[in-house]
Design a protein around this motif. Structure first.
Motif, PDB file in Angstrom:
ATOM      1  N   LEU B 129      51.229  32.765 -95.713  1.00 11.72           N
ATOM      2  CA  LEU B 129      51.721  34.075 -96.140  1.00 11.72           C
ATOM      3  C   LEU B 129      50.671  34.797 -96.974  1.00 11.72           C
ATOM      4  O   LEU B 129      50.011  34.184 -97.816  1.00 11.72           O
ATOM      5  N   GLY B 130      50.516  36.074 -96.733  1.00 16.33           N
ATOM      6  CA  GLY B 130      49.579  36.890 -97.508  1.00 16.33           C
ATOM      7  C   GLY B 130      50.189  37.289 -98.835  1.00 16.33           C
ATOM      8  O   GLY B 130      51.344  36.964 -99.130  1.00 16.33           O
ATOM      9  N   PRO B 131      49.435  38.037 -99.634  1.00 14.62           N
ATOM     10  CA  PRO B 131      49.910  38.393-100.972  1.00 14.62           C
ATOM     11  C   PRO B 131      50.954  39.506-100.975  1.00 14.62           C
ATOM     12  O   PRO B 131      51.473  39.858-102.023  1.00 14.62           O
ATOM     13  N   GLY B 132      51.265  40.084 -99.818  1.00 13.55           N
ATOM     14  CA  GLY B 132      52.323  41.095 -99.770  1.00 13.55           C
ATOM     15  C   GLY B 132      51.833  42.521 -99.942  1.00 13.55           C
ATOM     16  O   GLY B 132      52.622  43.428-100.093  1.00 13.55           O
ATOM     17  N   ILE B 133      50.524  42.710 -99.934  1.00 10.57           N
ATOM     18  CA  ILE B 133      49.953  44.066 -99.964  1.00 10.57           C
ATOM     19  C   ILE B 133      49.342  44.274 -98.582  1.00 10.57           C
ATOM     20  O   ILE B 133      48.434  43.520 -98.196  1.00 10.57           O
ATOM     21  N   ALA B 134      49.850  45.271 -97.874  1.00 10.79           N
ATOM     22  CA  ALA B 134      49.506  45.419 -96.455  1.00 10.79           C
ATOM     23  C   ALA B 134      48.016  45.226 -96.169  1.00 10.79           C
ATOM     24  O   ALA B 134      47.626  44.405 -95.332  1.00 10.79           O
ATOM     25  N   GLU B 135      47.206  45.960 -96.886  1.00  6.74           N
ATOM     26  CA  GLU B 135      45.776  45.930 -96.597  1.00  6.74           C
ATOM     27  C   GLU B 135      45.193  44.527 -96.777  1.00  6.74           C
ATOM     28  O   GLU B 135      44.407  44.043 -95.966  1.00  6.74           O
ATOM     29  N   LYS B 136      45.600  43.889 -97.874  1.00  3.38           N
ATOM     30  CA  LYS B 136      45.083  42.549 -98.163  1.00  3.38           C
ATOM     31  C   LYS B 136      45.668  41.531 -97.188  1.00  3.38           C
ATOM     32  O   LYS B 136      44.977  40.605 -96.765  1.00  3.38           O
ATOM     33  N   ASP B 137      46.929  41.686 -96.872  1.00  4.13           N
ATOM     34  CA  ASP B 137      47.552  40.774 -95.909  1.00  4.13           C
ATOM     35  C   ASP B 137      46.736  40.753 -94.625  1.00  4.13           C
ATOM     36  O   ASP B 137      46.398  39.695 -94.099  1.00  4.13           O
ATOM     37  N   ASN B 138      46.443  41.939 -94.136  1.00  5.03           N
ATOM     38  CA  ASN B 138      45.717  42.031 -92.864  1.00  5.03           C
ATOM     39  C   ASN B 138      44.354  41.364 -92.962  1.00  5.03           C
ATOM     40  O   ASN B 138      43.924  40.663 -92.052  1.00  5.03           O
ATOM     41  N   GLU B 139      43.700  41.596 -94.101  1.00  4.03           N
ATOM     42  CA  GLU B 139      42.372  41.035 -94.289  1.00  4.03           C
ATOM     43  C   GLU B 139      42.408  39.503 -94.277  1.00  4.03           C
ATOM     44  O   GLU B 139      41.700  38.861 -93.511  1.00  4.03           O
ATOM     45  N   VAL B 140      43.253  38.943 -95.135  1.00  2.75           N
ATOM     46  CA  VAL B 140      43.208  37.485 -95.287  1.00  2.75           C
ATOM     47  C   VAL B 140      43.911  36.760 -94.134  1.00  2.75           C
ATOM     48  O   VAL B 140      43.500  35.664 -93.748  1.00  2.75           O
ATOM     49  N   LEU B 141      44.934  37.385 -93.566  1.00  3.19           N
ATOM     50  CA  LEU B 141      45.656  36.690 -92.500  1.00  3.19           C
ATOM     51  C   LEU B 141      44.838  36.637 -91.210  1.00  3.19           C
ATOM     52  O   LEU B 141      44.914  35.659 -90.461  1.00  3.19           O
ATOM     53  N   VAL B 142      44.053  37.678 -90.958  1.00  6.00           N
ATOM     54  CA  VAL B 142      43.192  37.644 -89.771  1.00  6.00           C
ATOM     55  C   VAL B 142      42.185  36.498 -89.914  1.00  6.00           C
ATOM     56  O   VAL B 142      41.960  35.713 -88.994  1.00  6.00           O
ATOM     57  N   ALA B 143      41.633  36.365 -91.117  1.00  5.39           N
ATOM     58  CA  ALA B 143      40.690  35.275 -91.373  1.00  5.39           C
ATOM     59  C   ALA B 143      41.390  33.929 -91.254  1.00  5.39           C
ATOM     60  O   ALA B 143      40.875  32.987 -90.632  1.00  5.39           O
ATOM     61  N   ALA B 144      42.590  33.845 -91.832  1.00  7.91           N
ATOM     62  CA  ALA B 144      43.343  32.594 -91.789  1.00  7.91           C
ATOM     63  C   ALA B 144      43.670  32.220 -90.346  1.00  7.91           C
ATOM     64  O   ALA B 144      43.588  31.058 -89.953  1.00  7.91           O
ATOM     65  N   ALA B 145      44.027  33.244 -89.552  1.00  5.22           N
ATOM     66  CA  ALA B 145      44.397  33.002 -88.159  1.00  5.22           C
ATOM     67  C   ALA B 145      43.237  32.373 -87.402  1.00  5.22           C
ATOM     68  O   ALA B 145      43.418  31.441 -86.618  1.00  5.22           O
ATOM     69  N   GLU B 146      42.040  32.862 -87.659  1.00  6.80           N
ATOM     70  CA  GLU B 146      40.875  32.303 -86.971  1.00  6.80           C
ATOM     71  C   GLU B 146      40.607  30.883 -87.433  1.00  6.80           C
ATOM     72  O   GLU B 146      40.345  29.992 -86.630  1.00  6.80           O
ATOM     73  N   ALA B 147      40.716  30.673 -88.759  1.00  4.76           N
ATOM     74  CA  ALA B 147      40.458  29.337 -89.297  1.00  4.76           C
ATOM     75  C   ALA B 147      41.461  28.333 -88.745  1.00  4.76           C
ATOM     76  O   ALA B 147      41.151  27.156 -88.597  1.00  4.76           O
ATOM     77  N   ALA B 148      42.672  28.800 -88.419  1.00  9.57           N
ATOM     78  CA  ALA B 148      43.725  27.883 -87.984  1.00  9.57           C
ATOM     79  C   ALA B 148      43.874  27.842 -86.468  1.00  9.57           C
ATOM     80  O   ALA B 148      44.840  27.271 -85.965  1.00  9.57           O
ATOM     81  N   ALA B 149      42.933  28.432 -85.751  1.00 11.80           N
ATOM     82  CA  ALA B 149      43.032  28.439 -84.285  1.00 11.80           C
ATOM     83  C   ALA B 149      43.202  27.019 -83.771  1.00 11.80           C
ATOM     84  O   ALA B 149      42.524  26.096 -84.221  1.00 11.80           O
TER      85      ALA B 149
END
Lengths: 742, 315
Positions: B129-149
């Motif tokens: 889960l991201g921090p709940g701020i749209a912009e930051k969520d998108n930033e960190v979750l995209v990175a997380a998604a790649e790391a967790a492929a």
């Protein structure tokens, strides 16, 4: 399909397939079939071939099969002078053959070590790697990037080339560059002008020839495989994914040769249209692409004062043809903009300028135009601006908003026009009241001091109409008039439009449409409540009429307003159709089997909780009463509005009690089965006064001109006894009608 | 007395089965064809899963009781996750709280690192889960998604105003989305439709209808969840997503789970009370149809696991 284009594309396809075949043979002889082949950093082999056929090209020998397929795809004959055939299929086949051939040639070039291409000391990019594909792919999928432009050829001048790229960059559109005309291409033009090319600037120079444009289609194919969840070989799904979700187009600059036609035909299979800046035949009907297939826009014939304006229009047209939607997130004005300022009041002494109000001359008009009649983002102020007006003065103002869109309908004009109030009001230091020819606007001194000018009205409307109504609006231009004579003159024209709209609304009957709209917004607290909104009956809350719902559905197809086909009629006088019953049943958790739209007594509409009025039968008076939400007093049935609402609301269907919108009272479809407006024996006085004009008209229409005075309210009757006594004195017609309870 | 026949409802629908995790450990949630624990009526192929909330930095605002229960493990998300699995967590919810602009404002690089470390330490499936701020969520979750492929994690929260980027990241890396809507059945359904419109499969969505804690709107939450589940079982595929509830977060921020002073003596011992608060909230939501409950206290994890086990026993 244009015969000219078909012939050229097929010729181009034949040529390139021959060339690829020859090249492949030579390379096979030289390197052998085991030689490794592949683009750098991709898991998708030769992506167009892979997506189309699921065939993995890993070695030179693996290219033989797709090469044979390309040959087989080529049409056997050219369109002839004598025999006219629908050659769309052949042309597209030739296009696909071309793509295979181009990809094979690109593969061979990788083997030969000449990719990425180097020329005059410049190294082109070659194909896009998978990492970049993901980064951009996410932006293309989530909408931050509206699409990509595959530019092939050379612009008329270097300056135009730069302008075209800047126009696209400004809109966040990804740019793929390739090709040349007579040896020089757009990449060279941009380099000469010092334009920075590369991933960081959203510009990818693929190569100097048309063949390198194949990388754009490879990118598109991989998008579908990566983001669309398609499997390689699901050609149709991959292509449809591209048509519907990858918003790309081909911009052909300069002369279009056979190979370019053939490549464009290949791009069309993906749903990507081609726009050319030279004279070529148009292919206007839609089909494989969303809108037009091939559009010619000869550069010198584009209207505009100079080449820069022409370049701007060319890009505009590309965006229209592909149907790109731009995201606008910020309203660019020098004061704050948010819902917090919506209810702001600006007092006398605080405002710099006031428009309208008592004795003022103002109007606001929103019109839909053809796409080529509106220049998107054009904002014009005709007459003096805020800083040139005397402080504390009252001034005339005319606001004309012209919008155009593929899905725009004339009926949506008033729906959008009503938003002007809402949009403008959210600016800090702007007070806006009223609409049509009665807007009353005040602008705070501080806002003017901070640089707020009339053009910012335009900026607000431009940004918000795009942001909120982008589904139906593609272009917006705003003109503001501040000269007395002009405003008066235009206001007369606007009034004609308002009158036409009034007439249109009056003529819009339930019989004249075959679709109603639902509203299920209230299901959050009334789970079984379904509003079916028809032209002659507003939603219970009064906030949504049929046109609003229709527009709302276009804007948000998954939202709470869904089309309800009427279906076969069951009972017209009660307002019961098979379609509306079916919808109600399905969307009321299967609780409501039947719902008539006009009857109070037989399966009436369910009531949510936010209805403006509640209607209830009074058997002793043989009629109905209508109690308004704003009326806190006791009604003749011994209950106040809130008690009654608690009883009837929450999604219940209660014969004899029904929530409804105010304006339903004036409708021709007002409880016709129960005898219509003649049944009304009691109305809350505030409602009676508010709708006085309309009610008088209704009384005339039903042949009871004196009825208004015979209807009681809380001032004369709060008990049934008093009510009946009053009705008898007045000889209310309801008393002599047939019994309301049968 | 004559025997009373148990009324059995025949449902037309089935809750989507959502697969999570990598080759080493897989977890399936959903798949029900009946209301919670009514084994006599339909199938409940997978027990509700118990997740433990782990944050990427020690949460200073957590109640002392909670912090004491995890001790030093909280200093490092990987050790925390490991300990959570030892307590019986079926999966880990990893909150990238440090990315919040008011926190440490960490970025995609840190997110990638944290996710990679947690994934290499535990086999249990992950919900990030991201921090709940749209912009930051998108930033960190995209990175997380790649790391967790390759490990099929769930990413959240997708909300009506911000879901497209997260969904794109899910599609690109074969992950699951967590769709959150504010206690409203139609909005929940609409967000599911919008997500599916983008091309993510219905069996790749968990929905968080937003929950309240015991005493703080729990009954309203309950009825929204119940209605979503009923709609799903009646055959509405866009309401048939497994439900995800952040129980610990809700329960532990209420006064009853925190207050030690100025309260009636009858409230009793804080430790007992706070744990019960989380436990009761979790139990209630499981009965409303929750498929994943996210808990904070290790003892509550054990209690809820034990209760689920009993409820899953068919007689």
């Amino acid at each position: 399909m244009s015969k000219f284009i078909a012939s050229a594309a097929i010729r181009g396809g034949q040529e390139i397939v021959k060339e690829a075949d020859q090249l492949l043979k030579e390379t096979l002889e030289k390197y052998g079939p085991e030689q490794k082949v592949g683009f750098a950093n991709t898991a998708y082999y030769l992506p167009v071939i892979y997506a189309y056929t699921a065939h993995k090209v890993e070695k030179l020998g693996d290219m033989i099969q797709p090469m044979e397929q390309a040959k087989a795809l080529l049409p056997r004959r050219m369109p002839t002078e004598k025999l006219w055939l629908p050659y769309l299929g052949e042309t597209l086949d030739a296009g696909v053959a071309t793509l295979f051939a181009e990809e094979i040639i690109s593969g061979v070039r990788h083997v030969m070590g000449v990719q990425p291409e180097k020329q005059n000391g410049y190294t082109y990019n070659g194909p896009i790697d998978d990492i970049q594909l993901r980064t951009w792919g996410i932006q293309l999928v989530d909408g931050r990037m509206p699409g990509f432009a595959a530019i092939v050829g050379r612009a008329k001048t270097n300056a135009i080339a730069v302008k075209i790229v800047r126009e696209l960059q400004q809109r966040n559109i990804l740019i793929f560059l390739s090709g040349n005309v007579n040896g020089k291409g757009i990449v060279e033009q941009l380099l000469e002008e010092g334009v920075e090319l590369g991933y960081d600037t959203f510009t990818v120079p693929f190569g100097s020839d048309t063949i390198s444009a194949i990388y754009a289609l490879g990118f598109a194919a991989r998008s579908a495989l990566t983001f669309g969840g398609m499997k390689p070989g699901q050609a149709k799904d991959v292509l449809l994914y591209n048509k519907n979700r990858v918003h790309a187009f081909v911009l052909a600059l300069g002369e279009v040769d056979d190979l370019k036609y053939a490549t464009a035909a290949g791009a069309i299979t993906y749903g990507f249209p081609t726009i050319a800046d030279t004279v070529i035949p148009n292919i206007m009907p839609t089909g494989i692409t969303k809108y037009e297939h091939v559009v010619s826009m000869p550069f010198d014939d584009i209207p505009g004062n100079d080449d820069m304006e022409r370049a701007e229009r060319l890009i505009q047209r590309c965006i229209e043809v592909r149907g790109l939607k731009l995201q606008i997130t910020k309203v660019p004005i020098p004061v704050s903009y948010s819902a917090a300022f919506e209810g702001e009041r600006i007092r006398r002494g605080d405002y710099q300028v006031e428009f309208g109000g008592r004795g003022g001359v103002t109007f606001e008009l929103l019109l839909s135009k053809k796409l080529d009649e509106v220049e998107d983002g054009k904002i014009t102020v005709v007459g003096p601006d805020l800083d040139a007006m005397p402080v504390d003065s009252n001034q005339p103002l005319g606001v004309v908003v012209e919008v155009a869109g593929r899905k725009m309908q004339k009926d949506f004009e008033p729906v959008l026009e009503r938003q002007i109030h809402h949009f403008v009001n959210m600016a800090e230091g702007v007070q806006h009241i009223g609409q049509r020819d009665i807007p009353w606007i005040r602008i705070h001194k501080n806002s003017v001091a901070r640089g707020f000018r009339l053009r910012h009205f335009g900026d607000i409307l431009y940004a918000r109409l795009h942001a909120d109504f982008g589904a139906i609006v593609d272009k917006v231009q705003v003109t503001l008039y501040t000269k007395q004579d002009k405003v008066r003159e235009l206001r007369e024209q606007a009034r004609q439009v308002y009158n036409e709209r009034n007439e249109r609304a009056a003529n819009l009957t339930d019989e004249s449409v075959d679709t109603f709209y639902s509203c299920t917004l209230c299901q959050s607290y009334a789970p079984t409540h379904v509003c079916i909104i028809n032209p002659e009956r507003v939603g219970l809350c009064g906030a949504y009429n049929w046109l609003d719902c229709k527009a709302s559905y276009e804007i948000n197809p998954t939202g709470p307003n869904q089309p309800v086909p009427k279906g076969a009629v069951i009972d017209e006088s009660k307002g019961e159709w098979e379609g509306s019953n079916r919808f109600t049943y399905q969307h009321s958790q299967q609780q409501v089997n039947r719902m008539t739209l006009y009857s109070l007594m037989d399966a009436p509409t369910t009531s949510c909780g936010c209805f403006e009025c509640i209607m209830m039968i009074i058997p002793e008076a043989n009629g109905v009463m209508i109690l308004s939400r704003d009326d806190p007093s006791m009604s003749p049935v011994g209950m106040t509005f809130s008690t009654l609402a608690g009883m009837a609301g929450g999604g219940l269907q209660t014969p004899g009690v029904m929530g409804h919108g105010k304006f339903y009272i004036l409708s021709k479809k007002f409880i016709p089965k129960e005898g219509g407006f003649k049944r009304v024996v009691w109305i809350s006085s505030n409602l009676k006064e508010e709708l006085a004009e309309g009610i008088k008209e209704v009384c005339q229409r039903i042949g009871e001109p004196d009825l208004m005075d015979k209807i009681a309210d809380e001032r004369v009757a709060t008990t049934v006894e008093d009510l009946v006594a009053f009705l008898e004195t007045k000889e209310h017609p309801a008393l002599s009608m047939e019994p309301i309870i049968q | 007395m004559p025997p009373v026949e148990t009324p059995v409802e025949k449902w037309a629908g089935k809750i989507h089965e959502v697969n999570l995790g990598g080759d080493a450990r897989r977890l399936v949630v959903g798949g029900e064809t009946t209301l919670p624990f009514l084994h006599f009526e339909g199938a409940i192929p997978h027990p509700p899963a118990v997740a433990v909330e782990v944050q990427d930095r020690p949460p200073a605002s957590w109640a002392p009781e909670l912090r004491a229960s995890w001790g030093e493990a909280m200093e490092d998300p990987a050790s925390w996750a490991k300990k959570a699995v030892e307590y019986g967590a079926d999966l880990i919810v990893l909150y990238l709280s440090s990315a919040h602009p008011d926190d440490q404002n960490t970025g995609p690089q840190e997110a990638k690192k944290t996710v990679t470390r947690v994934l290499s330490t535990v086999d249990a499936p992950l919900i990030i889960l991201g921090p709940g701020i749209a912009e930051k969520d998108n930033e960190v979750l995209v990175a997380a998604a790649e790391a967790a492929a390759g490990r099929r994690v769930a990413l959240g929260f997708c909300e009506q105003k911000n879901y497209r980027t997260i969904i794109a990241a899910c599609m690109a890396n074969n992950h699951v989305a967590v769709a959150k809507t504010p206690v409203e059945i139609n909005l929940a359904k609409q967000l599911n439709i919008l997500i599916c419109d983008m091309g993510l499969a219905p069996d790749s969505i968990l929905m968080d209808p937003t929950t309240g804690a015991l005493g703080y709107g729990l009954e309203y939450t309950y009825s929204v969840m119940e209605r979503l589940r009923l709609a799903g079982l009646q055959g509405d595929k866009m309401a048939a997503m497994p439900m995800f509830c952040t129980v610990g977060e809700e329960a532990w921020r209420q006064k009853e789970a925190r207050a030690t002073e100025g309260i009636p003596a009858a409230w009793g011992d804080i430790a007992t009370r706070a744990l019960r608060w989380e436990e009761l909230t979790a139990m209630t939501l499981l009965l409303a149809g929750a498929d994943v409950v996210v808990l904070r206290h290790p003892q509550v994890v054990q209690r809820i696991k034990a209760t689920i086990q009993k409820l899953m026993t068919k007689e």
